[in-house]
Write an enzyme that holds these catalytic residues in place. Structure first.
Site, PDB file in Angstrom:
ATOM      1  N   TYR A  46      -4.986 -14.498   7.027  1.00  0.00           N
ATOM      2  CA  TYR A  46      -3.724 -13.758   7.144  1.00  0.00           C
ATOM      3  C   TYR A  46      -3.117 -13.892   8.537  1.00  0.00           C
ATOM      4  O   TYR A  46      -1.892 -13.881   8.686  1.00  0.00           O
ATOM      5  CB  TYR A  46      -3.946 -12.280   6.808  1.00  0.00           C
ATOM      6  CG  TYR A  46      -3.671 -11.960   5.358  1.00  0.00           C
ATOM      7  CD1 TYR A  46      -2.521 -11.293   4.984  1.00  0.00           C
ATOM      8  CD2 TYR A  46      -4.568 -12.344   4.361  1.00  0.00           C
ATOM      9  CE1 TYR A  46      -2.258 -11.008   3.648  1.00  0.00           C
ATOM     10  CE2 TYR A  46      -4.322 -12.070   3.029  1.00  0.00           C
ATOM     11  CZ  TYR A  46      -3.166 -11.394   2.677  1.00  0.00           C
ATOM     12  OH  TYR A  46      -2.910 -11.124   1.356  1.00  0.00           O
ATOM     13  N   HIS A  67       0.832  -1.222   0.000  1.00  0.00           N
ATOM     14  CA  HIS A  67       0.000   0.000   0.000  1.00  0.00           C
ATOM     15  C   HIS A  67       0.862   1.266   0.000  1.00  0.00           C
ATOM     16  O   HIS A  67       0.468   2.288   0.551  1.00  0.00           O
ATOM     17  CB  HIS A  67      -0.947   0.007   1.203  1.00  0.00           C
ATOM     18  CG  HIS A  67      -1.854  -1.182   1.259  1.00  0.00           C
ATOM     19  ND1 HIS A  67      -3.053  -1.244   0.584  1.00  0.00           N
ATOM     20  CD2 HIS A  67      -1.722  -2.377   1.895  1.00  0.00           C
ATOM     21  CE1 HIS A  67      -3.625  -2.413   0.799  1.00  0.00           C
ATOM     22  NE2 HIS A  67      -2.835  -3.132   1.592  1.00  0.00           N
ATOM     23  N   ASP A  74       0.213  -5.116   6.159  1.00  0.00           N
ATOM     24  CA  ASP A  74      -0.791  -6.041   5.626  1.00  0.00           C
ATOM     25  C   ASP A  74      -0.579  -6.270   4.130  1.00  0.00           C
ATOM     26  O   ASP A  74      -0.037  -5.434   3.411  1.00  0.00           O
ATOM     27  CB  ASP A  74      -2.208  -5.523   5.880  1.00  0.00           C
ATOM     28  CG  ASP A  74      -2.488  -4.193   5.194  1.00  0.00           C
ATOM     29  OD1 ASP A  74      -1.558  -3.380   5.113  1.00  0.00           O
ATOM     30  OD2 ASP A  74      -3.630  -3.963   4.751  1.00  0.00           O
ATOM     31  N   GLU A  75      -0.982  -7.458   3.681  1.00  0.00           N
ATOM     32  CA  GLU A  75      -1.160  -7.810   2.270  1.00  0.00           C
ATOM     33  C   GLU A  75       0.108  -7.697   1.420  1.00  0.00           C
ATOM     34  O   GLU A  75       0.049  -7.279   0.271  1.00  0.00           O
ATOM     35  CB  GLU A  75      -2.288  -6.966   1.659  1.00  0.00           C
ATOM     36  CG  GLU A  75      -3.635  -7.223   2.315  1.00  0.00           C
ATOM     37  CD  GLU A  75      -4.780  -6.525   1.614  1.00  0.00           C
ATOM     38  OE1 GLU A  75      -5.724  -7.215   1.215  1.00  0.00           O
ATOM     39  OE2 GLU A  75      -4.736  -5.288   1.476  1.00  0.00           O
ATOM     40  N   TYR A  76       1.226  -8.114   1.959  1.00  0.00           N
ATOM     41  CA  TYR A  76       2.430  -8.229   1.139  1.00  0.00           C
ATOM     42  C   TYR A  76       2.490  -9.637   0.547  1.00  0.00           C
ATOM     43  O   TYR A  76       1.938 -10.587   1.108  1.00  0.00           O
ATOM     44  CB  TYR A  76       3.688  -7.959   1.977  1.00  0.00           C
ATOM     45  CG  TYR A  76       4.892  -7.559   1.151  1.00  0.00           C
ATOM     46  CD1 TYR A  76       5.137  -6.221   0.870  1.00  0.00           C
ATOM     47  CD2 TYR A  76       5.762  -8.511   0.646  1.00  0.00           C
ATOM     48  CE1 TYR A  76       6.233  -5.845   0.097  1.00  0.00           C
ATOM     49  CE2 TYR A  76       6.857  -8.156  -0.130  1.00  0.00           C
ATOM     50  CZ  TYR A  76       7.092  -6.813  -0.406  1.00  0.00           C
ATOM     51  OH  TYR A  76       8.168  -6.441  -1.167  1.00  0.00           O
TER      52      TYR A  76
END
Length: 656
Positions: free
Chosen positions: A376, A259, A316-318
């Site tokens: 996650y 992000h 988050d979200e790598y």
């Protein structure tokens, strides 16, 4: 026989008396969140112009709270009680600190007799007690309070809301109002997501054209802050001070290493060529140099920009496609946990360590994890590792306006009836499990450029705020059926002096009228919110483009828009126009109707055009976006116009 009849008659009389006595005992008053304990008495306390707020001498924090209470009372009821440090008398509000182990840090008790006594172990509880009194008082014309005794305390310490300011700029005044709204409903944590980016499929599959923004002024990296909207350091500090005064903690979030397109736009060499430029390159030492410098700017010194005890570092979200990348991600997470802690702050992270399972150790002691998706980060495993959890499950409490996934509006009935912070996705903990600090909900503005306004965001957030306020404070102990809660919640204000919904009292039906609308004048109302109809008669003149009929701080309604000279409106940087132009000598009645899905133009009472939610296609039709064209109609002041405008009428189509 006569004796039996007399005995029977006496019993009936006694039963009648008892029934009448029971009927006079005051029921539990409606407030949000619902009160834990209530013991009703008979009668009411009715404040007068002589009512004072009394607090003991030698307690400056209680004095400050008393003055805040007096100011809010005046804002809501146009009568300001005198604040004194003296002996209390009948008719007074009385504030006092008093030990009660059950109440904890935030609990309070109130006893209403011929005076109103608020007591709590700590000032926080006193302040929450004043919110309860204001909520009760605003539900009757004379602001009376039922006599009785209550005790109230939260089940969870963190009760909050996260707002994505990265993909959509949220103006400072909106955040200031949100601090006040949250305080009014005893919500105590506002997480501000300061950076993020759009999805490249909406920007020609080109990262260099994809929108990314960081919202805080930076001296370390001049020009990093978004030009289309950011907060100065001074503004952000003042926002935190406003929150502190009302016992709301702001948690600033700088999200990395995903992000992060705003950062790689600024410094392209730290972007990942393999996983996309919205990912930082974890193998490049310059990535750490850049992020260290950014965090340091806001954390160093005796008076840092990030004032509060907690800072959120994202994570988050790598990608987890390769083992070496996972290990680097874990090392990055551990580094910034410890880096933030080196400045005396507690680190908060998004849950990602099931997704990024590996061997590199990541610090868990005294670290707070936002448990958002169990794939996650498996919540019970994270708790076992030592993380303290904030329950923010995406499938239950994520709002993504008009996106077509997650929730557009939260399912408040389901949340009210079934959810507490102990429920994280399909994982259910015991209520008040020490691993769970509390719960939050979130607004993610994923679809950059979709026309959504801050008013649209608020229309979605406010009912969620009221509901989650109950479920994070009262949790599973609610007694009021949802239907009653949903009906009664409309009685309450957003907060003292806050009216983001644009409510005007009265209705349904006509709520305001004005015989003539003159240039450069004002009305008593800032705006009218959904669902409304505004009508007026017009004797048309030749208007030049950019001719404003009405404006407010959030919107403009044009008699002639700046580009084509049509009827139209602008808000949040979006211009929407109707296919209608005012002509010289034309005499018509114009109507504008607005709800949370569309804005309609009426000519002489007939709908001639509707600006509804428009489907827009991107990436050769593979990506779709809902473009929203709504308007909370501005009324605060008029512009300069030549036409003659008369017979202004404002209707509410539904009651609050």
């Amino acid at each position: 026989m006569k004796t039996v009849n007399r005995f029977f008659t006496a019993c009936l009389l006694l039963l009648s008396v008892c029934t009448n006595l029971a009927a006079t005992v005051n029921p539990k008053p409606f407030v949000i969140p619902e009160l834990k304990e209530w013991k009703g008495a008979e009668g009411t306390f009715v404040p007068t112009t002589k009512t004072r707020i009394v607090c003991p001498p030698g307690h400056p924090e209680l004095l400050r709270i008393a003055r805040l209470f007096a100011e809010d009372y005046e804002t809501m009821f146009a009568c300001k009680p005198e604040v004194i440090q003296d002996k209390a008398a009948a008719g007074d509000f009385v504030l006092a600190l008093r030990t009660d182990k059950k109440l904890g840090k935030e609990g309070y008790s109130i006893k209403v007799t011929d005076r109103v006594q608020i007591s709590a172990p700590e000032p926080t509880g006193i302040y929450w007690g004043t919110r309860t009194l204001l909520q009760i008082a605003e539900q009757t014309p004379n602001h009376q309070l039922p006599q009785g005794t209550l005790r109230d305390w939260p089940d969870y310490a963190i009760r909050g809301f996260m707002i994505d300011c990265g993909r959509k700029f949220i103006p400072l005044h909106f955040l200031q109002d949100y601090v006040k709204i949250m305080a009014y409903y005893k919500m105590n944590t506002l997480q501000i997501h300061l950076n993020d980016n759009g999805f490249k499929q909406y920007f020609q599959q080109d990262w260099s054209k994809t929108y990314g923004a960081f919202r805080l002024e930076s001296d370390t990296y001049p020009g990093l802050a978004a030009e289309d909207g950011h907060y100065t350091k001074a503004e952000f500090i003042d926002l935190q001070k406003l929150a502190e005064q009302r016992f709301v903690e702001i948690i600033p979030e700088i999200d990395a290493p995903a992000h992060t397109l705003a950062f790689t736009h600024y410094k392209p060499e730290i972007g990942s060529k393999e996983y996309g430029m919205d990912h930082l390159d974890l193998f490049n030492p310059e990535t750490y140099t850049f992020m260290d410098g950014l965090f340091k700017e806001y954390l160093e010194g005796d008076t840092p920009v990030f004032r509060g005890p907690k800072v959120h570092i994202g994570t988050d979200e790598y990608s987890n496609k390769k083992k070496d990348v996972v290990e680097k991600f874990r090392a990055f997470t551990d580094h910034y946990i410890r880096y933030v802690e080196s400045f005396g702050k507690q680190a908060c992270v998004w849950g990602a360590l099931t997704h990024a399972d590996g061997e590199t150790p990541v610090k868990s002691e005294n670290v707070i994890m936002s448990a958002w998706y169990n794939g996650y980060a498996q919540p019970k495993e994270m708790a076992k590792q030592g993380y303290k959890l904030i329950s923010i499950p995406d499938g239950m409490v994520y709002i993504v306006p008009a996106a077509g996934y997650y929730y557009d509006y939260l399912n408040t009935e389901m949340l009210y009836n079934k959810w507490t912070p102990a429920h994280i996705g399909k994982e259910v903990f015991e209520e008040q499990d020490p691993a769970i600090l509390g719960g939050m909900f979130a607004v993610w503005n994923d679809h950059v450029g979709n026309g959504i306004s801050t008013k649209d965001i608020h229309h979605r957030v406010f009912p969620a705020m009221q509901t989650l306020a109950v479920k994070t404070w009262t949790a599973a102990k609610t007694t009021l059926p949802y239907a009653d809660f949903d009906r009664l919640r409309h009685r309450l204000s957003e907060a003292p002096g806050v009216n983001q919904l644009g409510r005007i009292e009265g209705g349904p039906g006509l709520v305001y009228e004005q015989s003539a609308v003159t240039p450069s004048s004002r009305t008593p109302h800032r705006e009218i919110g959904y669902d409304y109809r505004v009508t007026f008669d017009i004797d048309g003149a030749a208007e030049t483009p950019n001719t404003i009929l009405f404006r407010s701080p959030d919107a403009v309604f044009y008699l002639a828009d700046p580009i084509r000279g049509m009827l139209g409106f602008a808000r949040d940087g979006y211009l929407n126009t109707f296919s209608y132009r005012i002509h010289q000598g034309e005499r018509i009645n114009i109507g504008i109707e607005g709800d949370n899905k569309a804005t309609r133009l009426l000519i002489n009472g007939k709908v001639v055009e509707e600006l509804n939610i428009e489907k827009r296609l991107f990436d050769e039709g593979k990506a779709k976006m809902n473009y929203v064209r709504t308007l909370v109609f501005p009324l605060q002041e008029t512009g300069e116009f030549k036409s003659k405008v008369t017979n202004l009428k404002i209707y509410k189509k539904t009651a609050d």
